[in-house]
Scaffold this active site. Structure first.
Site, short mmCIF file in Angstrom:
data_model
loop_
_atom_site.label_atom_id
_atom_site.label_comp_id
_atom_site.label_asym_id
_atom_site.label_seq_id
_atom_site.Cartn_x
_atom_site.Cartn_y
_atom_site.Cartn_z
N LYS A 268 -80.30 -37.53 -14.96
CA LYS A 268 -81.46 -37.62 -14.07
C LYS A 268 -81.91 -39.07 -14.07
O LYS A 268 -82.23 -39.63 -15.12
CB LYS A 268 -82.59 -36.71 -14.56
N ASP A 273 -91.55 -41.51 -11.66
CA ASP A 273 -91.96 -40.18 -11.23
C ASP A 273 -93.48 -40.12 -11.13
O ASP A 273 -94.17 -39.86 -12.11
CB ASP A 273 -91.44 -39.12 -12.22
N LYS A 280 -99.25 -36.76 -10.11
CA LYS A 280 -99.63 -36.60 -11.51
C LYS A 280 -101.01 -37.20 -11.75
O LYS A 280 -101.47 -38.03 -10.98
CB LYS A 280 -98.62 -37.32 -12.40
N ASP A 291 -88.37 -41.80 -16.83
CA ASP A 291 -87.80 -40.59 -16.23
C ASP A 291 -86.35 -40.79 -15.78
O ASP A 291 -85.74 -39.89 -15.21
CB ASP A 291 -88.69 -40.13 -15.07
N ASP A 350 -93.52 -32.36 -7.88
CA ASP A 350 -93.35 -32.96 -9.20
C ASP A 350 -92.19 -32.32 -9.97
O ASP A 350 -91.78 -32.83 -11.01
CB ASP A 350 -94.66 -32.83 -9.99
N GLU A 352 -89.10 -32.53 -9.48
CA GLU A 352 -88.09 -33.23 -8.68
C GLU A 352 -86.76 -33.38 -9.41
O GLU A 352 -85.71 -33.52 -8.79
CB GLU A 352 -88.61 -34.62 -8.27
N ARG A 354 -84.93 -31.28 -11.14
CA ARG A 354 -83.97 -30.22 -10.85
C ARG A 354 -83.39 -30.36 -9.44
O ARG A 354 -82.28 -29.92 -9.17
CB ARG A 354 -84.63 -28.85 -11.06
N1 BES Z 1 -90.47 -36.00 -15.51
C1 BES Z 1 -91.26 -34.84 -15.57
C2 BES Z 1 -91.17 -34.14 -16.93
C3 BES Z 1 -91.93 -34.76 -18.06
C4 BES Z 1 -93.26 -34.49 -18.24
C5 BES Z 1 -91.29 -35.56 -18.97
C6 BES Z 1 -93.95 -35.02 -19.30
C7 BES Z 1 -91.97 -36.09 -20.03
C8 BES Z 1 -93.29 -35.84 -20.20
C9 BES Z 1 -90.83 -33.82 -14.53
O1 BES Z 1 -90.34 -34.36 -13.35
C10 BES Z 1 -92.03 -33.02 -14.18
O2 BES Z 1 -92.94 -33.57 -13.64
N2 BES Z 1 -92.02 -31.74 -14.51
C11 BES Z 1 -93.11 -30.89 -14.27
C12 BES Z 1 -92.59 -29.59 -13.74
C13 BES Z 1 -93.65 -28.67 -13.22
C14 BES Z 1 -94.25 -29.23 -11.95
C15 BES Z 1 -93.03 -27.33 -12.95
C16 BES Z 1 -93.84 -30.69 -15.60
O3 BES Z 1 -93.19 -30.55 -16.61
O4 BES Z 1 -95.07 -30.73 -15.57
ZN ZN Z 2 -89.53 -36.21 -13.49
MN MN Z 3 -91.91 -34.74 -11.95
#
Ligand code: BES
Ligand code: ZN
Ligand code: MN
Length: 501
Positions: A268, A273, A280, A291, A350, A352, A354
């Site tokens: 990834k 992000d 966020k 990210d 968010d 993204e 996947r």
């Molecule tokens: N890059 C983030 C995951 C992440 C969050 C990594 C905090 C490290 C610390 C990912 O793209 C993301 O935003 N995931 C969301 C998914 C949710 C919207 C289902 C998350 O984990 O909040």
């Molecule tokens: Zn992300």
């Molecule tokens: Mn994200």
């Protein structure tokens, strides 16, 4: 930094500094005993007089010890005798490397591997030395003005073993440890750079430059037009809100015959992000420059495979773009068609990671891979589940999952299996498309991985969610380079066992 395995159980080598261990109860380690005799019992007296407690992580430098073969002796505290094992051994190594860096020694002989360390053979003892010393000399790409830190003086580290058999095992371990060190440094550099420098184009350039260093690596970079041509609708949805150009990067290392099925390592590569329209919250949004850690570590592992000339084919596949809000950005409720033909309702922009990975998984099919392993900072939920210590491991293949978990254990870079399956697929149902891209807060790491499994299908596939382990926050903020050690150990074992998949 260079590493060498030597036979020297009695600490007779002439080095710039001999590193020997002492236990908390005053018991001298295997080399310390010999040096103590050479220098008239100074080490025993230091402990007896209370001048060196030998707690784990303590160090004490003895300059010019008359009688010793080395110019300096560094005492390393090993803590309680009974508790000395692989983790405490690494800790003692780290403390020694730090203390050595403050001396004038340009070479050192490390004797700590002569201790009794349960469940760690000579190979891994030496590997740990190389990994720890490489990590110690790593410097964050420096964008500060003013005086530059001096380059490290220490150029050669010898690791002592008892006999030539141990020496041979150690030499191999040092080589792998140094390759892990080099791969981790590459990954850490990319992840530590700010997102206005480390863009998708920058990662692509770095991947392309690998082939100058390693002729067995060939890189192909696809631009937006080529990505459109491939109909990667899910990946394109993520990049559409950004003015930075996306890149789809394929770096192939050919260490085996053409027909030998490759291992595909997918990364990834979100260089920033923001969350997109599902923006966020501001606190720690800056950390979302990390990210792209999955992308950085698969390149690091490829670098190590090339350096070790592993007799195996490995392909790093990276989907890299930014996730930004804008008038042109993808919106919650948009439905896109992935490269697989399956449609996805994007309920949360968010989620993204996947989306870019599902198209990378579909793309990897063209290589008829023996195994596909994706590495991603995918979910905050994984951090809640496993903390910053251990990464998540999900797989549709028992054997592959077992291999990765074992590699993580051996490399001290652990991964813990989490479930995927129909129970979680229920949560991804959409009234309007084949899948929704989110399934709610609970079990978020498992629904994300289950989403990916819908694209992996019959492939031997595994997913490493490194959201908690790829970097550290706080005052020591920065990339850890994980899971490069796990990935390299996995590749080394695959190459050795010659598994076809
Ligand atoms: N890059 C983030 C995951 C992440 C969050 C990594 C905090 C490290 C610390 C990912 O793209 C993301 O935003 N995931 C969301 C998914 C949710 C919207 C289902 C998350 O984990 O909040
Ligand atoms: Zn992300
Ligand atoms: Mn994200």
């Amino acid at each position: 930094m260079e590493f060498k395995a030597i036979v020297d159980a009695k600490a007779r080598a002439a080095s710039g500094c001999a590193v020997v261990g002492v236990y908390e109860n005053g018991e001298l380690g295997n080399a310390a005993r010999h040096i103590d005799a050479q220098i008239g019992g100074i080490i025993s007296r230091l402990h007896a007089n209370g001048d060196f407690a030998a707690k784990l992580g303590d160090t004490l430098l003895l300059p010019h010890p008359a009688g010793a073969a080395s110019a300096r002796v560094l005492l390393a505290g090993l803590g309680p005798r009974a508790g000395f094992e692989r983790k405490t051994y690494r800790k003692a190594l780290r403390a020694s490397a730090q203390a050595l860096a403050k001396t004038g020694a340009s070479d050192a002989a490390v004797y700590l591997a002569l201790e009794d360390i349960p469940a760690m053979d000579s190979h891994y003892r030496a590997r740990a030395v190389a990994e720890v010393f490489c990590a110690q000399t790593y410097r964050i790409p420096d964008l500060k003005t003013g005086a530059k830190p001096k380059p490290p003086k220490l150029a050669l580290v010898s690791v002592a073993s008892e006999n030539t058999r141990g020496q041979k095992a150690m030499a191999a371990g040092l080589q792998i440890g140094a390759a892990i060190g080099g791969g981790s440094a590459l990954a850490r550099d990319l992840a530590n750079l700010p997102p206005n420098i480390c863009t998708p184009t920058y990662i692509a350039k770095r991947a392309e430059s690998l082939e100058k260093e390693w002729p067995r690596i060939k890189t192909t970079v696809l631009d937006e037009a080529a990505i459109k041509e491939l109909k990667m609708g899910a990946f394109l949805a993520v990049t559409q809100g950004s003015t930075q150009a996306p890149r789809f990067i394929v770096s192939e290392y050919r260490g085996a015959k053409k027909g030998s099925a490759p291992i595909c390592l997918l990364g990834k590569g979100i260089t920033f992000d923001s969350g997109g329209i599902s923006l966020k919250e501001p606190p720690s949004m800056d950390e979302m420059k990390f990210d792209m850690s999955g992308a950085a570590t698969v390149l690091g592992a490829l670098h190590a495979a090339a350096e070790l000339k592993l007799p195996i084919n490995v392909i790093a596949i990276i989907a890299s773009c930014e996730n930004m809000p804008s008038g042109g950005a993808v919106k919650p409720a948009d439905i896109v068609t992935s490269m697989s033909g399956q449609t996805v309702e994007i309920l949360n922009t968010d989620a993204e990671g996947r989306l870019v990975l599902c198209d990378a998984i579909t793309y990897s099919r063209r290589f008829k891979p023996a195994a596909v392993v994706d590495v991603a900072t995918l979910t905050g939920a994984c951090v809640i589940a496993l903390g910053n210590q251990i990464c998540g491991l999900m797989s549709n293949n028992e054997e592959l999952a077992g291999e990765l978990a074992a590699a993580g254990n051996r490399a001290d870079d652990r991964a813990w299996r989490l479930p995927i399956g129909d129970e979680y697929a229920e949560l991804l149902k959409s009234n309007f498309a084949d899948f929704a891209n989110v399934g709610g807060r609970e079990g978020g790491a498992c629904t994300a991985a289950t989403f990916l499994s819908k694209f992996a299908k019959d492939l031997a596939w595994a997913h490493l969610d490194v959201a908690g382990t790829a970097w550290v926050g706080g005052s020591q903020k920065g990339s850890t380079g994980r899971p490069v050690p796990l990935l390299v150990d996995f590749l080394v074992h695959r190459a050795r066992n010659g598994r076809k998949g």
